[in-house]
Design a protein around this motif. Structure first.
Motif, mmCIF file in Angstrom:
data_model
loop_
_atom_site.group_PDB
_atom_site.id
_atom_site.type_symbol
_atom_site.label_atom_id
_atom_site.label_comp_id
_atom_site.label_asym_id
_atom_site.label_seq_id
_atom_site.Cartn_x
_atom_site.Cartn_y
_atom_site.Cartn_z
ATOM 1 N N LEU A 1 4.933 43.048 -3.525
ATOM 2 C CA LEU A 1 5.770 44.032 -2.866
ATOM 3 C C LEU A 1 5.140 44.416 -1.528
ATOM 4 N N ILE A 2 5.954 44.388 -0.473
ATOM 5 C CA ILE A 2 5.468 44.747 0.855
ATOM 6 C C ILE A 2 5.810 46.197 1.144
ATOM 7 N N THR A 3 4.813 46.977 1.502
ATOM 8 C CA THR A 3 4.997 48.378 1.880
ATOM 9 C C THR A 3 4.270 48.608 3.194
ATOM 10 N N LEU B 1 10.088 50.258 3.172
ATOM 11 C CA LEU B 1 9.661 50.928 4.398
ATOM 12 C C LEU B 1 10.367 52.272 4.513
ATOM 13 N N ASN B 2 9.637 53.261 4.974
ATOM 14 C CA ASN B 2 10.209 54.596 5.120
ATOM 15 C C ASN B 2 11.089 54.693 6.364
ATOM 16 N N CYS C 1 6.877 43.386 9.038
ATOM 17 C CA CYS C 1 7.295 43.166 7.647
ATOM 18 C C CYS C 1 8.027 41.829 7.520
ATOM 19 N N LEU C 2 8.986 41.579 8.408
ATOM 20 C CA LEU C 2 9.768 40.344 8.327
ATOM 21 C C LEU C 2 8.889 39.111 8.534
ATOM 22 N N LYS C 3 7.916 39.213 9.461
ATOM 23 C CA LYS C 3 6.996 38.096 9.674
ATOM 24 C C LYS C 3 6.182 37.836 8.407
#
Length: 295
Positions: free
Chosen positions: A28-30, A1-2, A13-15
């Motif tokens: 990969l989560i972005t 994350l930026n 994101c955490l969820k």
């Protein structure tokens, strides 16, 4: 994350990370993957009426979402403890635990609920003055009126699932159906369902049976003096009438619900024959429409 990281984006994101089973291969989560995932939310629908369940599930699936169903608030709490969801669509009037009680339990983190701050969107038929304020006071985030409108439903879900969504007080929704002499407004129904004739058929095939069951339950509740059950039945009838775009039946059932709330059970009983006549008229109009619009 930026960086700088928005709180809502980090939470989303955490969820996504903790809501996935460990057996599933993680990608990969972005911020871009989160934006894509927001279009396909995992939703818990808390609704006791089978017709409204079927309609909501069909609309949500068409919009690309994943849906689980809970028939009442107690079941909803169990599912919220066992699974991770992006948001909850919460009916306000249900047996066992209604939407207000369930929301307060969620916000208090009762029964092991995973996310006490999950987005909860209220859904209520026959909206009355003060209902919006009551839902917000109970801890819900947003408010939709029934009958369900496909576009308004999609807009609400996007508003609360897209990354960076801000928790703002929702605007007051447009007023619900008003009373006039229309037995069945097919044009209004199709407009509300996005001109989906097959979905309209799916809904209308269930309406007459559902109304008959609820009216029978209403008569039983009135005969035994069970005011809460009678009010709940009248509310469900009003919701079904709205779903079917029957302003005549909606107006009459709303009047009955108001009389029950005021304790006027004897006056209510005198309106039951009119209620049954209105149901029969609607069933006849539905039959004509279904015959003219075969599968």
């Amino acid at each position: 994350l930026n960086k700088p990281i928005k709180e809502s984006l980090l939470k989303h994101c955490l969820k996504s990370v903790f809501g996935s089973p460990e057996t599933v291969k993680r990608e990969l989560i972005t911020r871009h993957s989160l934006a894509e995932a927001a279009r396909h939310a995992r939703i818990l629908l808390v609704e006791d009426n089978p017709v409204n369940q079927k309609l909501a599930i069909t609309l949500l699936h068409k919009q690309g979402h994943h849906v689980d169903v809970a028939d009442n608030g107690a079941i909803a709490l169990e599912k919220l403890a066992a699974n991770a969801y992006d948001l909850v669509l919460m009916d306000c009037r249900m047996p066992v635990l209604d939407g207000y009680e369930t929301t307060r339990a969620i916000r208090a983190g009762e029964q092991g609920v995973r996310d006490a701050e999950i987005t909860i969107i209220a859904m209520t038929a026959n909206a009355m003055e003060g209902d919006r304020e009551t839902t917000l006071a109970a801890g819900m985030n947003d408010y939709l009126t029934k009958p369900i409108n496909a576009q308004l439903l999609a807009d609400a879900i996007q508003r609360w699932t897209k990354p960076g969504a801000l928790a703002a007080t929702p605007e007051r929704p447009a007023d619900g159906p008003t009373l006039h002499s229309s037995v069945f407004d097919a044009a209004e129904l199709l407009e509300r369902l996005g001109d989906d004739i097959e979905l309209a058929r799916l809904v209308l095939l269930e309406i007459p049976k559902g109304l008959t069951e609820e009216i029978h339950g209403l008569k039983t509740a009135l005969s035994t003096g069970d005011t809460p059950a009678a009010e709940r039945r009248a509310h469900t009838i009003s919701g079904l009438a709205g779903t079917a775009s029957s302003k005549q039946l909606h107006g009459l059932s709303s009047r009955i619900e108001a009389l029950i709330r005021q304790g006027e059970l004897s006056m209510t009983a005198h309106l039951i024959p009119l209620l049954e006549q209105s149901r029969d008229a609607l069933a006849g109009e539905i039959g004509i429409w279904l015959a003219a619009n075969p599968k």
